[in-house]
Design an enzyme around this catalytic site. Structure first.
Site, PDB file in Angstrom:
ATOM      1  N   LEU A 182       0.801  -1.221   0.000  1.00  0.00           N
ATOM      2  CA  LEU A 182       0.000   0.000   0.000  1.00  0.00           C
ATOM      3  C   LEU A 182       0.837   1.275   0.000  1.00  0.00           C
ATOM      4  CD1 LEU A 182      -2.766  -1.043   2.571  1.00  0.00           C
ATOM      5  CD2 LEU A 182      -2.754  -1.326   0.075  1.00  0.00           C
ATOM      6  N   HIS A 188      -3.523   4.185  -2.535  1.00  0.00           N
ATOM      7  CA  HIS A 188      -4.477   3.243  -1.934  1.00  0.00           C
ATOM      8  C   HIS A 188      -5.133   3.857  -0.701  1.00  0.00           C
ATOM      9  CE1 HIS A 188      -1.347   0.286  -3.590  1.00  0.00           C
ATOM     10  NE2 HIS A 188      -2.433  -0.002  -4.284  1.00  0.00           N
ATOM     11  N   LYS A 200      -5.750   6.610 -11.589  1.00  0.00           N
ATOM     12  CA  LYS A 200      -4.470   6.113 -12.095  1.00  0.00           C
ATOM     13  C   LYS A 200      -4.687   4.959 -13.082  1.00  0.00           C
ATOM     14  CE  LYS A 200      -0.134   4.429 -11.833  1.00  0.00           C
ATOM     15  NZ  LYS A 200      -0.405   3.021 -11.774  1.00  0.00           N
ATOM     16  N   VAL A 233      -2.911  10.000  -6.981  1.00  0.00           N
ATOM     17  CA  VAL A 233      -2.000  10.610  -6.005  1.00  0.00           C
ATOM     18  C   VAL A 233      -0.576  10.502  -6.562  1.00  0.00           C
ATOM     19  CG1 VAL A 233      -1.112  10.503  -3.643  1.00  0.00           C
ATOM     20  CG2 VAL A 233      -3.522  10.005  -4.110  1.00  0.00           C
TER      21      VAL A 233
HETATM   22  P1  AMP Z   1      -3.439  -1.812  -7.237  1.00  0.00           P
HETATM   23  O1  AMP Z   1      -3.035  -2.264  -5.881  1.00  0.00           O
HETATM   24  O2  AMP Z   1      -2.313  -1.257  -8.049  1.00  0.00           O
HETATM   25  O3  AMP Z   1      -4.255  -2.850  -7.982  1.00  0.00           O
HETATM   26  O4  AMP Z   1      -4.420  -0.586  -7.023  1.00  0.00           O
HETATM   27  C1  AMP Z   1      -5.564  -0.691  -6.219  1.00  0.00           C
HETATM   28  C2  AMP Z   1      -6.395   0.538  -6.384  1.00  0.00           C
HETATM   29  O5  AMP Z   1      -5.637   1.683  -6.019  1.00  0.00           O
HETATM   30  C3  AMP Z   1      -6.859   0.759  -7.824  1.00  0.00           C
HETATM   31  O6  AMP Z   1      -8.177   1.250  -7.843  1.00  0.00           O
HETATM   32  C4  AMP Z   1      -5.886   1.793  -8.321  1.00  0.00           C
HETATM   33  O7  AMP Z   1      -6.394   2.600  -9.365  1.00  0.00           O
HETATM   34  C5  AMP Z   1      -5.678   2.612  -7.073  1.00  0.00           C
HETATM   35  N1  AMP Z   1      -4.415   3.349  -7.175  1.00  0.00           N
HETATM   36  C6  AMP Z   1      -3.190   2.853  -7.483  1.00  0.00           C
HETATM   37  N2  AMP Z   1      -2.286   3.840  -7.547  1.00  0.00           N
HETATM   38  C7  AMP Z   1      -2.956   4.995  -7.294  1.00  0.00           C
HETATM   39  C8  AMP Z   1      -2.576   6.368  -7.222  1.00  0.00           C
HETATM   40  N3  AMP Z   1      -1.324   6.768  -7.428  1.00  0.00           N
HETATM   41  N4  AMP Z   1      -3.539   7.269  -6.920  1.00  0.00           N
HETATM   42  C9  AMP Z   1      -4.815   6.887  -6.707  1.00  0.00           C
HETATM   43  N5  AMP Z   1      -5.238   5.609  -6.756  1.00  0.00           N
HETATM   44  C10 AMP Z   1      -4.316   4.673  -7.044  1.00  0.00           C
END
Ligand code: AMP
Length: 288
Positions: free
Chosen positions: A33, A37, A149, A176
């Site tokens: 995380l 996240h 993202k 973010v």
């Molecule tokens: P992941 O763990 O990469 O599958 O991401 C889980 C969730 O967090 C997904 O909905 C992503 O779009 C979101 N997420 C990942 N990176 C970012 C970021 N930099 N800013 C906002 N949300 C993010």
């Protein structure tokens, strides 16, 4: 905060919470995380009585030669961070729990998944929509939170929710970023110092696209070309795609006269980074 690894136990707990008339927010993640996240989790905690964060590196959304084995994992750290932002339950199943022997059911969204990341990563979105459907059935959320993202992923999931009548709202929150503009991603940990510097070409290229739009350019090909040129100037970067598409349909546009998604996927060495921005008034991204 409770940590649950068993799907039926998680389902029972969520059913109990719903029977108490409480709302549930779900934040699906693959863990490791970061603030991106956590921003989703904070919003869910604000808007719901009970927040479930799932931490699951989903094997079905990785291609055979992709980074499933090396994807960063640290469940204890994730649990601590989730607890700090007020998450009520972490759901962290094993791959065998989610896909037991004999598993053979998949959910597929057509059209939207055939371009951009779907073209570069065949089968990826089928894995995403399958696991997200399972998570929705297990946790019965009123709202589920996704980051801009992964804009295409958010749009695909929202389409699936509408098409399959899942009784919940998809909330999409802004990307973010690090102070220098790089979008936070668990995959940033793959970058060495030199690559980390080179990765700045990703937000830089998008800034160039935005600049052109702000100065009145409406020819999509010209904007794509300018974005590509910025990336091509960085020796460590290799373009996977640069795309400018209608935000609803993800169809290519020639002339921009409505909200569009400008998205890039770029290899920096062995690390594939994605980023995007939305141009035009589209309240479901970033603002709501
Ligand atoms: P992941 O763990 O990469 O599958 O991401 C889980 C969730 O967090 C997904 O909905 C992503 O779009 C979101 N997420 C990942 N990176 C970012 C970021 N930099 N800013 C906002 N949300 C993010």
């Amino acid at each position: 905060m409770i940590v649950v690894t068993d799907a039926s136990e998680m389902q029972k707990l969520c059913r109990k919470i719903k029977l108490q008339g409480k709302t549930i927010g779900l934040v699906p993640t693959m863990g490791y995380l970061h603030e991106g996240h956590l921003s989703l989790m904070r919003r869910s905690v604000e808007e719901n009585d009970f927040t479930v964060a799932s931490v699951f590196v989903n094997p079905t959304q990785f291609g055979e030669n992709e980074d499933y084995d090396t994807y960063p994992r640290d469940l204890n750290r994730d649990i601590k961070l989730a607890e700090e932002v007020g998450v009520d339950a972490v759901f962290a199943p094993s791959a065998e729990e989610m896909y037991p022997i004999g598993y053979c059911t998949y959910v597929e969204v057509l059209g939207l998944t055939e371009v951009m990341c779907g073209a570069s990563r065949p089968g990826h979105f089928r894995g995403v929509t399958t696991v997200v459907s399972k998570l929705f059935n297990i946790t019965q959320p009123d709202r589920a939170y996704f980051g801009q993202k992964d804009a295409q992923q958010a749009l695909v999931v929202r389409r699936m929710v509408r098409d399959l009548n899942f009784p919940l709202e998809i909330v999409i929150l802004p990307t973010v970023r690090e102070k220098d503009g790089l979008a936070l991603s668990s995959r940033n940990t793959y970058l060495n110092d030199e690559e980390r510097k080179a990765a700045l070409v990703v937000p830089e290229s998008l800034r160039k696209g935005k600049e052109l739009l702000q100065s009145g350019e409406r020819n999509a090909a010209k904007i794509i070309e300018a974005v590509k040129k910025v990336i091509e100037n960085e020796p460590l970067a290799r373009i996977d795609y640069v795309d400018l598409r209608d935000i609803e349909t993800l169809r290519e546009v020639e002339t921009i006269n409505g909200p569009v998604l400008v998205a890039v996927a770029v290899w920096i060495g062995k690390t594939r980074l994605i980023d995007n921005f939305v141009w035009g008034d589209y309240p479901c991204f970033g603002k709501c």
